[in-house]
Design a protein around this motif. Structure first.
Motif, PDB file in Angstrom:
ATOM      1  N   ILE A 154      15.149  -0.358  -0.219  1.00 32.27           N
ATOM      2  CA  ILE A 154      13.772  -0.311   0.431  1.00 32.27           C
ATOM      3  C   ILE A 154      12.776  -0.022  -0.583  1.00 32.27           C
ATOM      4  O   ILE A 154      11.925  -0.681  -0.940  1.00 32.27           O
ATOM      5  N   PRO A 155      12.715   1.236  -0.961  1.00 38.98           N
ATOM      6  CA  PRO A 155      11.587   1.729  -1.926  1.00 38.98           C
ATOM      7  C   PRO A 155      11.536   0.735  -3.299  1.00 38.98           C
ATOM      8  O   PRO A 155      10.546   0.354  -3.421  1.00 38.98           O
ATOM      9  N   GLY A 156      12.714   0.397  -3.763  1.00 43.05           N
ATOM     10  CA  GLY A 156      13.001  -0.431  -5.177  1.00 43.05           C
ATOM     11  C   GLY A 156      12.231  -1.879  -4.427  1.00 43.05           C
ATOM     12  O   GLY A 156      11.241  -2.315  -5.484  1.00 43.05           O
ATOM     13  N   TYR A 157      12.620  -2.464  -3.449  1.00 43.43           N
ATOM     14  CA  TYR A 157      12.052  -3.608  -3.014  1.00 43.43           C
ATOM     15  C   TYR A 157      10.409  -3.796  -2.937  1.00 43.43           C
ATOM     16  O   TYR A 157       9.619  -4.526  -3.562  1.00 43.43           O
ATOM     17  N   LEU A 158      10.037  -2.445  -2.095  1.00 41.42           N
ATOM     18  CA  LEU A 158       8.837  -2.339  -2.047  1.00 41.42           C
ATOM     19  C   LEU A 158       7.755  -2.175  -3.219  1.00 41.42           C
ATOM     20  O   LEU A 158       6.811  -2.855  -3.425  1.00 41.42           O
ATOM     21  N   MET A 159       8.455  -1.423  -4.171  1.00 43.29           N
ATOM     22  CA  MET A 159       7.666  -1.225  -5.487  1.00 43.29           C
ATOM     23  C   MET A 159       7.642  -2.709  -6.276  1.00 43.29           C
ATOM     24  O   MET A 159       6.527  -3.100  -6.802  1.00 43.29           O
ATOM     25  N   LEU A 160       8.651  -3.559  -6.113  1.00 41.48           N
ATOM     26  CA  LEU A 160       8.650  -4.590  -6.860  1.00 41.48           C
ATOM     27  C   LEU A 160       7.500  -5.754  -6.233  1.00 41.48           C
ATOM     28  O   LEU A 160       7.170  -6.743  -7.001  1.00 41.48           O
ATOM     29  N   ILE A 161       7.371  -5.637  -5.080  1.00 40.36           N
ATOM     30  CA  ILE A 161       6.259  -6.513  -4.324  1.00 40.36           C
ATOM     31  C   ILE A 161       4.887  -5.779  -4.172  1.00 40.36           C
ATOM     32  O   ILE A 161       3.971  -6.382  -3.570  1.00 40.36           O
ATOM     33  N   GLY A 162       4.755  -4.636  -4.990  1.00 40.11           N
ATOM     34  CA  GLY A 162       3.579  -4.133  -4.927  1.00 40.11           C
ATOM     35  C   GLY A 162       2.961  -3.367  -3.553  1.00 40.11           C
ATOM     36  O   GLY A 162       2.003  -2.853  -3.343  1.00 40.11           O
ATOM     37  N   LYS A 163       3.979  -2.926  -2.692  1.00 40.36           N
ATOM     38  CA  LYS A 163       3.777  -2.454  -1.327  1.00 40.36           C
ATOM     39  C   LYS A 163       4.248  -0.916  -1.483  1.00 40.36           C
ATOM     40  O   LYS A 163       4.396  -0.211  -0.197  1.00 40.36           O
ATOM     41  N   TRP A 164       4.536  -0.229  -2.287  1.00 36.03           N
ATOM     42  CA  TRP A 164       4.700   1.227  -2.347  1.00 36.03           C
ATOM     43  C   TRP A 164       3.778   2.127  -3.171  1.00 36.03           C
ATOM     44  O   TRP A 164       3.434   1.705  -4.278  1.00 36.03           O
TER      45      TRP A 164
END
Length: 164
Positions: A154-164
């Motif tokens: 979840i954090p990795g995905y959020l980082m990749l879409i700019g939401k972290w």
């Protein structure tokens, strides 16, 4: 770069957890460990090669803890090795993760402070399971899946879409 690494660490933890549950053969799961270990090894070596400041060296060095874990898991599973060596390495990493958590908390990064604690706990479980051969495989499997999803995927995905 961290988002990419975390996404695939999440994937390998998910696969390893499912493997511990007996749903995937350990040798088949080793392939994802090679992919993820190789990817994170490459990312961290490139990061270290470009490093000019202490925090960059720290990021690369702590990232390699993951790389070597997954490559060690792959070798253990492919060659059917005694897992106790891997377990003792996991203890080393679990202990190393504790000050990493403290550093995150003390710099105000509560999310990664908690994440490092979760990783330390998971590595400690693998120490108990493999080095001390405690009968905690099912518990460790479910914790591996949960930690993989919550602290990496979840954090990795959020980082990749700019939401972290």
């Amino acid at each position: 770069m961290l988002g990419v690494a975390l996404l695939y660490v999440g994937a390998v933890l998910f696969v390893n957890g499912v493997s511990l549950l007996g749903k995937i053969d350990a040798k088949a799961a080793a392939i994802m460990n090679i992919f993820t270990g190789g990817l994170t090894l490459t990312l961290n070596i490139v990061g270290l090669a470009k490093a000019t400041e202490l925090p960059m060296f720290y990021a690369g060095a702590t990232g390699l803890l993951f790389s070597f874990t997954y490559l060690y898991v792959a070798a253990t599973n492919i060659f059917n090795l005694d897992g106790r060596g891997l377990g003792w390495y996991c203890l080393f990493v679990a202990i190393t993760a504790l000050p990493s958590s403290y550093l995150s908390f003390s710099s105000g990064d509560i999310r990664f402070g908690i994440i490092w604690l979760a990783w330390a706990f998971l590595w400690f479980l693998f120490f108990l399971l493999t080095a001390l051969q405690k009968p905690i495989q099912t518990f460790t499997a479910w914790v591996t899946v949960a930690v993989g999803v919550v602290t990496c995927w979840i954090p990795g995905y959020l980082m990749l879409i700019g939401k972290w």
